[in-house]
Design a protein around this motif. Sequence first.
Motif, PDB file in Angstrom:
ATOM      1  N   GLU A  85     -22.785   1.928   7.400  1.00 37.26           N
ATOM      2  CA  GLU A  85     -22.229   2.630   6.237  1.00 37.26           C
ATOM      3  C   GLU A  85     -20.711   2.696   6.339  1.00 37.26           C
ATOM      4  O   GLU A  85     -19.999   2.503   5.345  1.00 37.26           O
ATOM      5  N   ARG A  86     -20.196   2.959   7.510  1.00 34.44           N
ATOM      6  CA  ARG A  86     -18.739   3.047   7.677  1.00 34.44           C
ATOM      7  C   ARG A  86     -18.059   1.697   7.507  1.00 34.44           C
ATOM      8  O   ARG A  86     -16.937   1.631   7.026  1.00 34.44           O
ATOM      9  N   ILE A  87     -18.730   0.642   7.926  1.00 35.18           N
ATOM     10  CA  ILE A  87     -18.152  -0.694   7.756  1.00 35.18           C
ATOM     11  C   ILE A  87     -18.045  -1.038   6.268  1.00 35.18           C
ATOM     12  O   ILE A  87     -17.059  -1.625   5.822  1.00 35.18           O
ATOM     13  N   GLN A  88     -19.036  -0.656   5.495  1.00 35.91           N
ATOM     14  CA  GLN A  88     -19.067  -0.991   4.075  1.00 35.91           C
ATOM     15  C   GLN A  88     -18.217  -0.058   3.219  1.00 35.91           C
ATOM     16  O   GLN A  88     -17.910  -0.371   2.074  1.00 35.91           O
ATOM     17  N   THR A  89     -17.812   1.066   3.736  1.00 35.13           N
ATOM     18  CA  THR A  89     -17.018   2.026   2.968  1.00 35.13           C
ATOM     19  C   THR A  89     -15.606   1.466   2.762  1.00 35.13           C
ATOM     20  O   THR A  89     -14.951   1.045   3.706  1.00 35.13           O
ATOM     21  N   LYS A  90     -15.162   1.486   1.499  1.00 36.34           N
ATOM     22  CA  LYS A  90     -13.806   1.042   1.172  1.00 36.34           C
ATOM     23  C   LYS A  90     -12.928   2.273   0.975  1.00 36.34           C
ATOM     24  O   LYS A  90     -13.258   3.169   0.217  1.00 36.34           O
ATOM     25  N   PHE A  91     -11.848   2.299   1.680  1.00 33.48           N
ATOM     26  CA  PHE A  91     -10.904   3.405   1.567  1.00 33.48           C
ATOM     27  C   PHE A  91      -9.750   2.967   0.670  1.00 33.48           C
ATOM     28  O   PHE A  91      -9.355   1.794   0.666  1.00 33.48           O
ATOM     29  N   PRO A  92      -9.183   3.900  -0.105  1.00 32.86           N
ATOM     30  CA  PRO A  92      -8.077   3.530  -0.994  1.00 32.86           C
ATOM     31  C   PRO A  92      -6.841   3.122  -0.182  1.00 32.86           C
ATOM     32  O   PRO A  92      -6.591   3.665   0.890  1.00 32.86           O
ATOM     33  N   GLU A  93      -6.121   2.143  -0.724  1.00 29.34           N
ATOM     34  CA  GLU A  93      -4.904   1.679  -0.064  1.00 29.34           C
ATOM     35  C   GLU A  93      -3.698   2.244  -0.804  1.00 29.34           C
ATOM     36  O   GLU A  93      -3.650   2.254  -2.028  1.00 29.34           O
ATOM     37  N   TYR A  94      -2.737   2.712  -0.062  1.00 28.60           N
ATOM     38  CA  TYR A  94      -1.520   3.266  -0.621  1.00 28.60           C
ATOM     39  C   TYR A  94      -0.356   2.437  -0.080  1.00 28.60           C
ATOM     40  O   TYR A  94      -0.148   2.352   1.121  1.00 28.60           O
ATOM     41  N   PRO A  95       0.445   1.866  -0.980  1.00 26.14           N
ATOM     42  CA  PRO A  95       1.581   1.056  -0.492  1.00 26.14           C
ATOM     43  C   PRO A  95       2.671   1.972   0.067  1.00 26.14           C
ATOM     44  O   PRO A  95       2.866   3.089  -0.385  1.00 26.14           O
ATOM     45  N   LYS A  96       3.383   1.450   1.060  1.00 23.28           N
ATOM     46  CA  LYS A  96       4.485   2.189   1.648  1.00 23.28           C
ATOM     47  C   LYS A  96       5.694   2.071   0.747  1.00 23.28           C
ATOM     48  O   LYS A  96       5.971   1.015   0.190  1.00 23.28           O
ATOM     49  N   SER A  97       6.395   3.166   0.591  1.00 27.09           N
ATOM     50  CA  SER A  97       7.611   3.096  -0.211  1.00 27.09           C
ATOM     51  C   SER A  97       8.742   2.577   0.651  1.00 27.09           C
ATOM     52  O   SER A  97       8.849   2.901   1.830  1.00 27.09           O
ATOM     53  N   GLU A  98       9.596   1.765   0.044  1.00 31.14           N
ATOM     54  CA  GLU A  98      10.707   1.210   0.803  1.00 31.14           C
ATOM     55  C   GLU A  98      11.892   2.155   0.708  1.00 31.14           C
ATOM     56  O   GLU A  98      12.227   2.658  -0.352  1.00 31.14           O
ATOM     57  N   LYS A  99      12.634   2.332   1.773  1.00 31.36           N
ATOM     58  CA  LYS A  99      13.776   3.225   1.793  1.00 31.36           C
ATOM     59  C   LYS A  99      15.055   2.468   1.757  1.00 31.36           C
ATOM     60  O   LYS A  99      15.289   1.452   2.245  1.00 31.36           O
TER      61      LYS A  99
END
Length: 99
Positions: A85-99
Amino acid sequence: MPMSPIQMDTEEDVHDVIFKQQKVIEQLKELLKEKEEEIQRLRCLLDKYQSVFSPNLNYNSSVSRRKHRALGISAEPLSLRTIQERIQTKFPEYPKSEK
């Protein structure tokens, strides 16, 4: 015929001697039981103290004490279904902000 160290004239004397010996044996068995219980109690205390005070533990360093304590911590075992179940779970991706 050599004489025995204990002179026994009658069968009753023999029974008396046997009874006294059995009484002494039972007293010794009880004493042995008490000593074994005391040994067991002391072993439990020794195990308890050894689990708290390790001879390799550096008491001056709080970091090593924390590390030493953390060695015994473990997670709950995962079942195969939980891993899948954990392998198949997709977590949301958040892009890193550039400084």
